[in-house]
Design a protein around this motif. Sequence first.
Motif, PDB file in Angstrom:
ATOM      1  N   GLU A  39      36.336  49.961  38.991  1.00  0.00           N
ATOM      2  CA  GLU A  39      34.905  50.118  39.187  1.00  0.00           C
ATOM      3  C   GLU A  39      34.559  50.203  40.672  1.00  0.00           C
ATOM      4  O   GLU A  39      33.736  50.993  41.095  1.00  0.00           O
ATOM      5  N   GLU A  50      34.695  42.204  40.416  1.00  0.00           N
ATOM      6  CA  GLU A  50      34.730  43.050  39.242  1.00  0.00           C
ATOM      7  C   GLU A  50      36.025  43.868  39.275  1.00  0.00           C
ATOM      8  O   GLU A  50      36.776  43.834  40.228  1.00  0.00           O
ATOM      9  N   THR A  67      25.971  47.284  36.545  1.00  0.00           N
ATOM     10  CA  THR A  67      26.519  48.032  37.674  1.00  0.00           C
ATOM     11  C   THR A  67      25.822  49.380  37.837  1.00  0.00           C
ATOM     12  O   THR A  67      25.481  49.782  38.955  1.00  0.00           O
ATOM     13  N   ASP A  75      27.426  42.114  43.052  1.00  0.00           N
ATOM     14  CA  ASP A  75      27.855  42.465  41.696  1.00  0.00           C
ATOM     15  C   ASP A  75      29.290  41.975  41.507  1.00  0.00           C
ATOM     16  O   ASP A  75      30.207  42.616  41.956  1.00  0.00           O
TER      17      ASP A  75
HETATM   18 MG    MG Z   1      29.499  45.722  36.088  1.00  0.00          MG
END
Ligand code: MG
Length: 600
Positions: free
Chosen positions: A285, A281, A259, A349
Motif C-alpha cells: 500500500e 500498514e 486509505t 494512516d
Molecule cells: Mg488502509
Amino acid sequence: MSADVTASIIAVQEDIVRLRLADPEKGRLMKNEVVYIRPAREPQQRLKAEVLRVMGAEADAQVYESTVGIGLGDGVEQTGLLLSVRLGPGLLGQVYDGLQNPLEALAQGHGVFLPKGVAAPGLDPQARWAFSATRKVGERVRAGDTLGTVPEGPILHKIMVPFDLDEDWTVDWIREGSMTVDEPAARLKAPNGAVRTVTLAQPWPVRRALPRRLLDKGYSTRLYPSEPMVTTQRIIDAFFPVVQGGAACIPGPFGAGKTVLLNLIARHSDVDVVVLVACGERAGEVVETITDFPRLKDPKTGRSLMDRTIIICNTSSMPVASREASIYTGITLCEYYRQMGLRTLMIADSSSRWAQAMRETSGRLEEIPGEEAFPAYLDSAIKGVYERAGVLKTNDGSVGAFTLIGAVSPAGGNFEEPVTQSTLAAVKCFLGLSYDRAYKRFYPAIDPLTSWSRYRKQIDSWVTEHMGADWSARIDEMIDLLNRGEDIHRMEQVAGEDGVSLEDFAVMEAAKFLDMVFLQQDAFDAVDSSMSLERQKQLFDRVYAIVTSRYRFADKEAARNFFTRMTGLFKNLNYAAPESPDFERFAGEIDALSTSVPVT
Ligand code: MG
Ligand code: ADP
C-alpha cells in the motif's frame, strides 16, 4: 562523527536493550537521549537507539534496527541529544522512514529498504539553495524570527532564528547567495557575547512541541481555529467539516476505505504542505502511495503533488520503534512549516499501528498494562499527539495552521476499543466509516448518522459569511431527514412496504436520494472526485429544493420512479464539468422533472 563509548550492553530483549554506564561518576543517562550501539561482531555498524527509562547508572533503550547481532558487552556511544529531525529546505518531496532517513531507493519503486545500520542525511548535503536575507547586520532578532528566505518548490521557505534561543540576539554577520544547508548563512550575538552560527538547517527534538518556547515567551501566539480546511469531499465539508488547525479522526474497519479517503484529502485539501505518515500498514500500500503521488498533479498549481508533500513510511515490515517515532517526526515537520505561516496537514494512516508499537514496547519494558494491554499512558500519549495541531500567529504576524487527521483501524471495526475511544476524546471531528456502507459501495463510507464535527459551531461566522446565514440550519434539517429516512427504512423492514404510508415512503426516498447524490462521491471520476465549496453549495441548494418540495405523488411507484430518475440526473450533473453544455442540459432536465410533479 565518532563519539566515545561510555556505556555497554548488559541485556537484550527483542528490540529493547539494557545498558550500563562505564563510569557513573563521570556521566549520566538521559531519558529520550539518542545512543548508538557498536556491535563487536559488526564493527562497521552503529545502531541507533533511544533511551526510554533511566534507572541510575542503567537504562533501557529501544533500538531502531533489528537487534540481531547485538551482544552483551557491546559498546554504547552517548550523544547527549534527544531524538531529533533536521529542519531546513529540501524536506518537500522527500520520502523518509520514521527517523528521517530518505528512502530514495524505495521511492523509485525498487522496493529496497536501507540496509541495517545505515543512516542517510535527512537533508541533501550537496543541494544548494539561493538565500535572500531579510535582516541586516545590527538588527535584533529572537527565536523564530525570519532571517531570510530560500525558494523551495512551490513555497518560500523561511530561514528562522533557532527555536531554542533565549533573549534578544543581534545579527552580527549575514550573507546572501547560493549555499548548502551546512554552510554558515548568518552569525548571531547574544548580549553576553555568546555567538551562534546559523545555517539554513536546524535540529529539533521530535517529542517536544516546536513552538513551545516561542509560545511561552509570547513570540508566537495560539489562535482559535475559525476557518474550514476545504477537503473538496462533500460529506466532510458540508456536514462534518474539518478546520485549519483542527484535529480529526477517521476510524473504520479494514477495507472500509480509510486509505482511499485519506489520499483524496491529501490530494485535494486547501493547504500548502502535506505530510503523509504511512504507519505500519502493508508495504504494498505504501509503495502504491509513493509511486502514485509523484505522478499526480496538484489541481491548483499544475505541479507534481509531490512538490508539496513529504511521505514518512514505516510499513509493518520495518522495526516497531521507528514506527512509533514516525508520528512525532511527521508532526515536527508540520509544526516547522506552520511556523513559516503556512497551512500544513498531516495524515496518519494508521494511528492504531502507532499505538500498537507503543504497546509492544511497553510490554517489553514490563510496564503496568492498562486496558487491552495498552500502556496506562495511552490516553495522554494520544492527547499529546493531537494537541500539537492548531493555529498559530507566528513571530512576524503571519498565521499558520497545522491540521492533523488520523485513521484508526480497530480490530473488527469495534469502536469501543481503547485507541478509538482515546482518540475520540482528543479530536473534535469524528468521521466514522461504516462497514455496511462500504459493503454497499456507498463511498466515502462515512456514516452520516454517527459522525460529528464540533467545528461546525467554531466556524459559524465563516459559514454565515460564505455559505449563507441559513446554511447550518439547513444542514441540521438534512441530518434530520437522514435520521427519519433510516427510521422509516427500519419500520419498512419489519412491516413491509404496505406498512409504510405514502408520505413516509416519500421521505425515505428523499433521504436515500440525498445520500446518493450529495453524501456519496465518486473517488475515481475526474470531475466528481473533488468538488469546490462553491459548487458544493450550488449542488446543495438544488438537492435541498428537491427534498423539501412537498410533491404530491400518485402512489409509491410514482415516488420511487421520480427519485430514481432524479438520482440518475444528479449523478450525471456531478460528473459534468462546470458550465459545460452537459451540465446545463442535466440542470434543465432536473428542473423539468421537478416541475412535472404537482406540489401541495
Ligand atoms: Mg488502509
Ligand atoms: P482501509 O484503508 O480502510 O483498509 P482502503 O482505503 O484500502 O480501506 O479501501 C479498500 C478498498 O475499498 C479499495 O481498494 C477500493 O477498492 C475500495 N474503496 C475504498 N474507498 C473507495 C471509494 N471512495 N470509491 C471506490 N472504491 C473505494
